[in-house]
Design an enzyme around this catalytic site. Structure first.
Site, PDB file in Angstrom:
ATOM      1  N   VAL A  47     -21.091  49.633  10.267  1.00 28.22           N
ATOM      2  CA  VAL A  47     -20.424  50.700   9.509  1.00 28.22           C
ATOM      3  C   VAL A  47     -18.975  50.796   9.981  1.00 28.22           C
ATOM      4  O   VAL A  47     -18.737  50.919  11.184  1.00 28.22           O
ATOM      5  CB  VAL A  47     -21.100  52.080   9.784  1.00 28.22           C
ATOM      6  CG1 VAL A  47     -20.416  53.184   8.994  1.00 28.22           C
ATOM      7  CG2 VAL A  47     -22.591  52.044   9.498  1.00 28.22           C
ATOM      8  N   HIS A  48     -18.014  50.700   9.079  1.00 22.65           N
ATOM      9  CA  HIS A  48     -16.627  50.934   9.506  1.00 22.65           C
ATOM     10  C   HIS A  48     -15.710  51.389   8.374  1.00 22.65           C
ATOM     11  O   HIS A  48     -14.556  51.726   8.608  1.00 22.65           O
ATOM     12  CB  HIS A  48     -16.029  49.673  10.131  1.00 22.65           C
ATOM     13  CG  HIS A  48     -15.669  48.620   9.125  1.00 22.65           C
ATOM     14  ND1 HIS A  48     -16.579  47.716   8.638  1.00 22.65           N
ATOM     15  CD2 HIS A  48     -14.500  48.335   8.502  1.00 22.65           C
ATOM     16  CE1 HIS A  48     -15.985  46.930   7.768  1.00 22.65           C
ATOM     17  NE2 HIS A  48     -14.729  47.275   7.656  1.00 22.65           N
ATOM     18  N   ARG A  49     -16.198  51.372   7.141  1.00 20.09           N
ATOM     19  CA  ARG A  49     -15.348  51.683   5.987  1.00 20.09           C
ATOM     20  C   ARG A  49     -14.796  53.116   6.117  1.00 20.09           C
ATOM     21  O   ARG A  49     -15.563  54.044   6.448  1.00 20.09           O
ATOM     22  CB  ARG A  49     -16.257  51.545   4.766  1.00 20.09           C
ATOM     23  CG  ARG A  49     -15.705  51.250   3.443  1.00 20.09           C
ATOM     24  CD  ARG A  49     -14.823  50.085   3.271  1.00 20.09           C
ATOM     25  NE  ARG A  49     -15.373  48.796   3.574  1.00 20.09           N
ATOM     26  CZ  ARG A  49     -14.626  47.745   3.917  1.00 20.09           C
ATOM     27  NH1 ARG A  49     -13.313  47.835   4.004  1.00 20.09           N
ATOM     28  NH2 ARG A  49     -15.179  46.592   4.173  1.00 20.09           N
ATOM     29  N   ASP A  87     -21.557  48.427   5.366  1.00 19.42           N
ATOM     30  CA  ASP A  87     -20.516  48.736   4.377  1.00 19.42           C
ATOM     31  C   ASP A  87     -19.403  47.687   4.456  1.00 19.42           C
ATOM     32  O   ASP A  87     -18.344  47.844   3.868  1.00 19.42           O
ATOM     33  CB  ASP A  87     -19.964  50.158   4.563  1.00 19.42           C
ATOM     34  CG  ASP A  87     -19.327  50.383   5.933  1.00 19.42           C
ATOM     35  OD1 ASP A  87     -19.145  49.403   6.695  1.00 19.42           O
ATOM     36  OD2 ASP A  87     -19.009  51.546   6.248  1.00 19.42           O
TER      37      ASP A  87
END
Ligand code: UD1
Ligand code: UDP
Length: 364
Positions: A205-207, A282
């Site tokens: 997850v990093h968006r 993501d």
């Protein structure tokens, strides 16, 4: 011809690795890699140069983190100076980060031709910083390498002269094929983490839309925590997401339920991907790698640029609107398994094709 390649963020090192190797094997190119320093931790940057045998950057600009305007502005100023000194015949940029936009804009203003690898991707969501970066970069570029037919069609639909667009295939597929064996023989990550093949979910997850909006961040982490009651969840944690979890006081809870590890090197990441039962992400690159390795994927977003994966049934889009949506989406994805066969990303020789077209002055 002297080519200046501008990179700065993790996925760009991986994309550049295959093309740099093709440049080294071709005659008549002198490639100089410029690292903006957008990503700077060892496990977000240097590890990829070591593991993927990427030539060390000729220049490291040390720009670091900042708001979009500040970071892109600082890059623009320094890249311009570098290009004036280097006088390349071409500037090559990858993907859709702030480093991509700064490299393309600095070159265009100096009348240096720009080639864009991974052109034509669209989410049609203008709130994504990447969407702005890719649209502007495509419209500034002289030679555009589209990874898929859909991407080439998007460019034609925006009025970009078709003679400038080349359907190259996806350089990330080249990398997936090239490094799979090395990952298998060198990575010991499964043993280190005590994981059995096919018996865990891998998540990334990093968006910005997921880290910077509390409801979405909360939904993702409570949804993953609920999943961990049934199957272990491994999460190589991006520094942006770690900072967001700390800020929202969610990190302690997340660490209790999830196997949180530092950002993985590429070979460990490939090993974690190939052996996962399901990938929840993501990330743009990770969605595709799931498919390359035949692992089903669930995407924590409202849309994806990689629409072929949804059409083939390998990827399901699940907007993280609440913990139940995430948990139930994962349950469904685990039960559904994989999709239909297909080869939307080329034949694994995109990098050679790109270099051949550049050697031919941007013509087929
Ligand atoms: C950037 C790209 C995104 C890409 C992602 C790949 C833009 C607008 N975004 O997002 O498209 O998918 O890279 O991973 O260009 N940080 C560190 N150490 C590092 C790098 C970052 O601690 O080595 C932290 C900093 O707190 C920084 C934050 O992560 O502020 C975000 O980094 P940044 O490069 O601005 O954006 P990413 O979220 O990494
Ligand atoms: N990746 C990695 N280690 C990690 C997470 C991702 O090596 O801990 C690799 C991944 O295998 C893929 C690329 O980084 O090749 C994707 O980059 P990222 O998810 O940061 O960005 P995006 O593709 O979304 O722009």
């Amino acid at each position: 011809m002297k080519v200046v390649t501008v990179v700065g963020a993790r996925p760009q090192f991986i994309k550049a690795a295959t093309v740099s190797r093709a440049f080294a094997h071709a005659r008549g190119f002198d490639e100089r890699i410029i690292h903006t320093g957008q990503h700077y931790d060892d496990n977000m940057s240097d590890v990829f140069f070591r593991e993927l045998d990427i030539p060390p950057p000729a220049r490291h600009l040390g720009i670091g983190s900042g708001s979009h305007g500040a970071q892109t502005g600082r890059m623009l100023e320094v890249i311009e100076q570098v290009l004036v000194e280097e006088q390349p015949g071409l500037v090559l940029v990858y993907g859709d980060t702030n480093s991509t936009l700064a490299g393309a804009l600095a070159a265009t203003k100096l009348h240096i031709p720009v080639a864009h690898v991974e052109a034509g991707l669209r989410s049609y969501n203008r709130r994504m910083p990447e969407e702005i970066n890719r649209v502007l970069t495509d419209h500034m570029s002289d030679v555009l390498f589209a990874p898929t037919r859909g991407a080439a069609a998007n460019l034609a639909g925006e009025g970009i002269d078709e003679s400038r667009t080349h359907l190259s295939g996806d350089v990330m597929y080249d990398a997936a094929l090239f490094y799979a064996e090395k990952a298998e023989s060198e990575s010991t990550i499964l043993h280190e983490l005590g994981l059995a093949p096919g018996e865990y979910v891998l998540a990334t997850v990093h968006r910005a839309e997921n880290t910077d909006e509390f409801e979405r961040l909360d939904a993702i982490f409570y949804g993953l925590a609920a999943t961990s009651a049934d199957i272990p969840v491994v999460l190589p944690l991006h520094p942006r997401t770690r900072a967001a979890l700390e800020r929202e006081r969610l990190l302690g809870e997340a660490e209790e339920h999830l196997m949180i590890i530092p950002p993985a090197g590429y070979l460990d990441m490939v090993t974690l991907e190939t052996n996962a039962r399901l990938i929840v992400t993501d990330s743009g690159g990770v969605q595709k790698e799931a498919f390359f390795y035949g692992v089903p994927c669930m995407t924590l977003r409202d849309e994806t640029e990689w629409v072929e994966l949804v059409e083939l049934g390998w990827n399901r889009i699940v907007p993280p609107t609440g913990p139940e949506a995430v948990r139930d989406g994962i349950k469904l994805a685990l039960a559904a398994g994989g999709g239909r066969p297909g080869q939307p990303y080329g034949d694994g020789h995109a990098a050679e094709r790109i270099v051949r077209i550049l050697a031919n002055g941007g013509h087929r």
